[in-house]
Motif scaffolding. Structure first.
Motif, PDB file in Angstrom:
ATOM      1  N   THR A 163     -36.628  13.119  -7.370  1.00  0.00           N
ATOM      2  CA  THR A 163     -35.969  12.167  -6.488  1.00  0.00           C
ATOM      3  C   THR A 163     -34.843  12.875  -5.748  1.00  0.00           C
ATOM      4  N   ILE A 164     -34.789  12.674  -4.434  1.00  0.00           N
ATOM      5  CA  ILE A 164     -33.748  13.271  -3.600  1.00  0.00           C
ATOM      6  C   ILE A 164     -33.124  12.169  -2.746  1.00  0.00           C
ATOM      7  N   ILE A 165     -31.806  12.179  -2.698  1.00  0.00           N
ATOM      8  CA  ILE A 165     -31.063  11.263  -1.839  1.00  0.00           C
ATOM      9  C   ILE A 165     -30.732  12.036  -0.565  1.00  0.00           C
ATOM     10  N   LEU A 166     -31.210  11.548   0.561  1.00  0.00           N
ATOM     11  CA  LEU A 166     -30.991  12.200   1.854  1.00  0.00           C
ATOM     12  C   LEU A 166     -30.142  11.291   2.733  1.00  0.00           C
ATOM     13  N   VAL A 167     -28.969  11.783   3.120  1.00  0.00           N
ATOM     14  CA  VAL A 167     -28.031  10.996   3.933  1.00  0.00           C
ATOM     15  C   VAL A 167     -27.793  11.703   5.260  1.00  0.00           C
ATOM     16  N   SER A 171     -19.717   9.614  12.384  1.00  0.00           N
ATOM     17  CA  SER A 171     -18.610   8.658  12.429  1.00  0.00           C
ATOM     18  C   SER A 171     -18.991   7.300  13.013  1.00  0.00           C
ATOM     19  N   LYS A 172     -20.239   7.128  13.410  1.00  0.00           N
ATOM     20  CA  LYS A 172     -20.692   5.847  13.982  1.00  0.00           C
ATOM     21  C   LYS A 172     -21.750   5.153  13.129  1.00  0.00           C
ATOM     22  N   THR A 173     -22.496   5.910  12.345  1.00  0.00           N
ATOM     23  CA  THR A 173     -23.608   5.344  11.589  1.00  0.00           C
ATOM     24  C   THR A 173     -24.005   6.253  10.432  1.00  0.00           C
ATOM     25  N   ALA A 174     -24.666   5.686   9.466  1.00  0.00           N
ATOM     26  CA  ALA A 174     -25.234   6.467   8.370  1.00  0.00           C
ATOM     27  C   ALA A 174     -26.541   5.807   7.952  1.00  0.00           C
ATOM     28  N   ILE A 175     -27.504   6.642   7.603  1.00  0.00           N
ATOM     29  CA  ILE A 175     -28.757   6.151   7.029  1.00  0.00           C
ATOM     30  C   ILE A 175     -29.060   7.030   5.822  1.00  0.00           C
ATOM     31  N   CYS A 176     -29.411   6.372   4.732  1.00  0.00           N
ATOM     32  CA  CYS A 176     -29.718   7.068   3.497  1.00  0.00           C
ATOM     33  C   CYS A 176     -31.126   6.682   3.069  1.00  0.00           C
ATOM     34  N   ASN A 177     -31.929   7.695   2.771  1.00  0.00           N
ATOM     35  CA  ASN A 177     -33.274   7.475   2.255  1.00  0.00           C
ATOM     36  C   ASN A 177     -33.369   8.061   0.849  1.00  0.00           C
ATOM     37  N   ILE A 178     -33.946   7.316  -0.053  1.00  0.00           N
ATOM     38  CA  ILE A 178     -34.249   7.811  -1.388  1.00  0.00           C
ATOM     39  C   ILE A 178     -35.692   8.281  -1.334  1.00  0.00           C
ATOM     40  N   LEU A 179     -35.890   9.574  -1.503  1.00  0.00           N
ATOM     41  CA  LEU A 179     -37.221  10.175  -1.421  1.00  0.00           C
ATOM     42  C   LEU A 179     -37.714  10.490  -2.827  1.00  0.00           C
ATOM     43  N   GLN A 180     -38.963  10.152  -3.096  1.00  0.00           N
ATOM     44  CA  GLN A 180     -39.565  10.477  -4.383  1.00  0.00           C
ATOM     45  C   GLN A 180     -40.864  11.203  -4.159  1.00  0.00           C
ATOM     46  N   LYS A 181     -41.154  12.108  -5.110  1.00  0.00           N
ATOM     47  CA  LYS A 181     -42.367  12.907  -5.065  1.00  0.00           C
ATOM     48  C   LYS A 181     -43.570  12.027  -5.282  1.00  0.00           C
TER      49      LYS A 181
END
Length: 181
Positions: A163-167, A171-181
């Protein structure tokens, strides 16, 4: 596979799979208004964070909630966290320099200095969520979202990563995806 996604802008936040979208008026007070199923306990020193750090930690909380990955205070998890953007910590460096100049070029506030490193938002999140895996900031001048995703997917070739957390945060926005194998 994307297991969960959390995002935040200057006035809204949400989750993809749970189809959550909410507005907020002041980022400084957002953690106090998030439901306890999203933010399990208060974020230490949240008010001193720069905007990218605030966006990073909130987007991760939302993504973990969306992915149904629990966390608890004092509980460690072997999850890696990658962060990317095109500007590094340019805004924090400018704030620190302006503070330095304002104080006669002899001193500046240390709490501003902490965020002059582009990995600081990731480190704050790793501390809060108890993440003990790899922590890496990726700086790409162009197409940082695509390049950071490609980098994360290549990390799955190493059997250690499940599992990898990719952010991707600025300064205007953020998106985070939790990636799993």
């Amino acid at each position: 596979m994307i297991k969960g996604t959390g995002w935040i802008t200057e006035k809204k936040y949400g989750c993809r799979k749970r189809q959550l979208e909410q507005t907020y008026s002041d980022l400084r007070f957002l953690p106090a208004h998030l439901p306890p199923e999203i933010l399990k306990y208060p974020i230490a020193n949240f008010l001193r964070f720069d905007t990218i750090s605030k966006f990073t930690i909130i987007s991760i909380a939302l993504a973990l909630y969306d992915a149904k990955i629990s966390y608890a205070k004092g509980k460690k998890q072997d999850l890696s966290i990658l962060g990317a953007n095109a500007q590094g910590s340019q805004d924090a460096n400018l704030a620190y320099f302006n503070d330095y100049a304002l104080h006669g070029r002899s001193l500046a506030r240390g709490n501003l200095f902490i965020y002059t490193l582009p990995s600081s938002p990731l480190a704050e999140a790793a501390i809060h969520f108890g993440l003990t895996g790899k922590l890496l900031y990726l700086g790409f001048a162009k197409e940082f979202k695509e390049n950071s995703l490609e980098y994360a997917l290549n990390m799955f070739k190493d059997e250690k990563h499940k599992t990898i957390i990719l952010v991707n945060a600025d300064s205007k926005t953020a998106i985070c995806n939790i990636l799993q194998k």
